[in-house]
Design a protein around this motif. Sequence first.
Motif, short mmCIF file in Angstrom:
data_model
loop_
_atom_site.label_atom_id
_atom_site.label_comp_id
_atom_site.label_asym_id
_atom_site.label_seq_id
_atom_site.Cartn_x
_atom_site.Cartn_y
_atom_site.Cartn_z
N ARG A 7 57.62 33.97 37.14
CA ARG A 7 57.20 33.03 38.20
C ARG A 7 56.73 33.78 39.45
O ARG A 7 55.74 33.41 40.07
CB ARG A 7 58.35 32.08 38.55
N GLU A 8 57.46 34.82 39.82
CA GLU A 8 57.07 35.60 41.00
C GLU A 8 55.72 36.29 40.77
O GLU A 8 54.87 36.30 41.67
CB GLU A 8 58.15 36.63 41.34
N LYS A 9 55.54 36.86 39.60
CA LYS A 9 54.26 37.52 39.27
C LYS A 9 53.13 36.48 39.20
O LYS A 9 52.01 36.75 39.63
CB LYS A 9 54.36 38.29 37.96
N ALA A 10 53.43 35.29 38.67
CA ALA A 10 52.43 34.22 38.61
C ALA A 10 52.03 33.82 40.03
O ALA A 10 50.84 33.60 40.30
CB ALA A 10 52.97 33.01 37.84
N LEU A 11 53.00 33.74 40.93
CA LEU A 11 52.70 33.43 42.33
C LEU A 11 51.76 34.48 42.91
O LEU A 11 50.77 34.15 43.57
CB LEU A 11 53.99 33.35 43.14
N GLN A 12 52.04 35.75 42.65
CA GLN A 12 51.20 36.83 43.16
C GLN A 12 49.79 36.75 42.58
O GLN A 12 48.80 36.91 43.30
CB GLN A 12 51.84 38.18 42.84
N ALA A 13 49.70 36.47 41.29
CA ALA A 13 48.39 36.37 40.64
C ALA A 13 47.60 35.19 41.19
O ALA A 13 46.41 35.31 41.51
CB ALA A 13 48.54 36.26 39.13
N LEU A 14 48.25 34.04 41.31
CA LEU A 14 47.57 32.84 41.82
C LEU A 14 47.17 33.01 43.28
O LEU A 14 46.12 32.51 43.70
CB LEU A 14 48.43 31.60 41.61
N ASP A 18 43.45 32.67 44.49
CA ASP A 18 43.17 31.68 45.54
C ASP A 18 42.38 32.30 46.69
O ASP A 18 41.45 31.68 47.21
CB ASP A 18 44.49 31.11 46.05
N ILE A 19 42.74 33.51 47.09
CA ILE A 19 42.07 34.08 48.27
C ILE A 19 40.83 34.89 47.95
O ILE A 19 39.99 35.09 48.82
CB ILE A 19 43.04 34.91 49.15
N SER A 20 40.70 35.38 46.69
CA SER A 20 39.55 36.23 46.40
C SER A 20 38.77 35.86 45.15
O SER A 20 37.91 36.62 44.71
CB SER A 20 40.00 37.69 46.29
N SER A 21 39.07 34.70 44.57
CA SER A 21 38.37 34.22 43.37
C SER A 21 38.36 35.24 42.24
O SER A 21 37.40 35.35 41.49
CB SER A 21 36.93 33.81 43.71
N THR A 22 39.46 35.99 42.12
CA THR A 22 39.61 36.95 41.03
C THR A 22 39.74 36.21 39.71
O THR A 22 40.28 35.11 39.66
CB THR A 22 40.89 37.79 41.27
N GLU A 23 39.25 36.81 38.64
CA GLU A 23 39.44 36.23 37.31
C GLU A 23 40.92 36.24 36.96
O GLU A 23 41.61 37.23 37.25
CB GLU A 23 38.67 37.05 36.26
N PRO A 24 41.44 35.17 36.32
CA PRO A 24 42.86 35.11 35.99
C PRO A 24 43.37 36.33 35.21
O PRO A 24 44.42 36.88 35.53
CB PRO A 24 42.98 33.83 35.16
N SER A 25 42.62 36.78 34.22
CA SER A 25 43.07 37.92 33.41
C SER A 25 43.19 39.19 34.27
O SER A 25 44.14 39.98 34.12
CB SER A 25 42.15 38.16 32.22
N ALA A 26 42.26 39.38 35.18
CA ALA A 26 42.30 40.55 36.07
C ALA A 26 43.48 40.45 37.04
O ALA A 26 44.15 41.45 37.32
CB ALA A 26 40.99 40.68 36.84
N ALA A 27 43.73 39.25 37.55
CA ALA A 27 44.85 39.05 38.48
C ALA A 27 46.18 39.30 37.78
O ALA A 27 47.07 39.95 38.34
CB ALA A 27 44.80 37.64 39.06
N ILE A 28 46.31 38.82 36.55
CA ILE A 28 47.54 39.05 35.79
C ILE A 28 47.74 40.53 35.54
O ILE A 28 48.83 41.08 35.75
CB ILE A 28 47.51 38.26 34.45
N GLU A 29 46.68 41.20 35.12
CA GLU A 29 46.76 42.64 34.85
C GLU A 29 47.16 43.40 36.11
O GLU A 29 47.98 44.32 36.07
CB GLU A 29 45.41 43.13 34.33
N ILE A 49 45.51 27.16 36.39
CA ILE A 49 44.05 27.19 36.52
C ILE A 49 43.42 26.08 35.68
O ILE A 49 42.53 25.36 36.15
CB ILE A 49 43.50 28.57 36.09
N GLU A 50 43.90 25.91 34.45
CA GLU A 50 43.34 24.90 33.56
C GLU A 50 43.54 23.48 34.07
O GLU A 50 42.66 22.62 33.92
CB GLU A 50 44.00 25.04 32.18
#
Length: 130
Positions: A7-14, A18-29, A49-50
């Motif tokens: 959940r914490e990592k998901a918050l960081q990825a989202l 949210d602020i830089s329109s990063t692709e979800p896969s790149a944000a997760i990585e 996202i979905e």
Amino acid sequence: MKRRTAREKALQALFQIDISSTEPSAAIEHVLEGERSDDYLSKLVNGVIEHLDEIDQLIKAHLEKWSLERLATVDRNLLRIAVFELKYEHDEVPEKVVLDEAIEIAKLYGDDQSSKFINGVLSKVKQHLF
């Protein structure tokens, strides 16, 4: 990976998305920082996202005197994760756990009022859904 960590990592990825329109896969990585991938982390990020439009509508309907855009980025994305879990993962995660986790994470990453605010909004969303 424990679900709290996911959940914490998901918050960081989202937050990053949210602020830089990063692709979800790149944000997760990026938030994994070389760690092994986690299914629940991916499920949270991709699920939010979905279903973003539905989730945001639910949040907006339960905000008083606030707009979604005015919320702190941390609070907005923490609400999105919790609403996703309430709406789409309710068979797997009890509502009480969703609220407790969101409140605890808000205490870590939000400001002094975040946990109370998150609790108030999520309680209304929970009443609406159940």
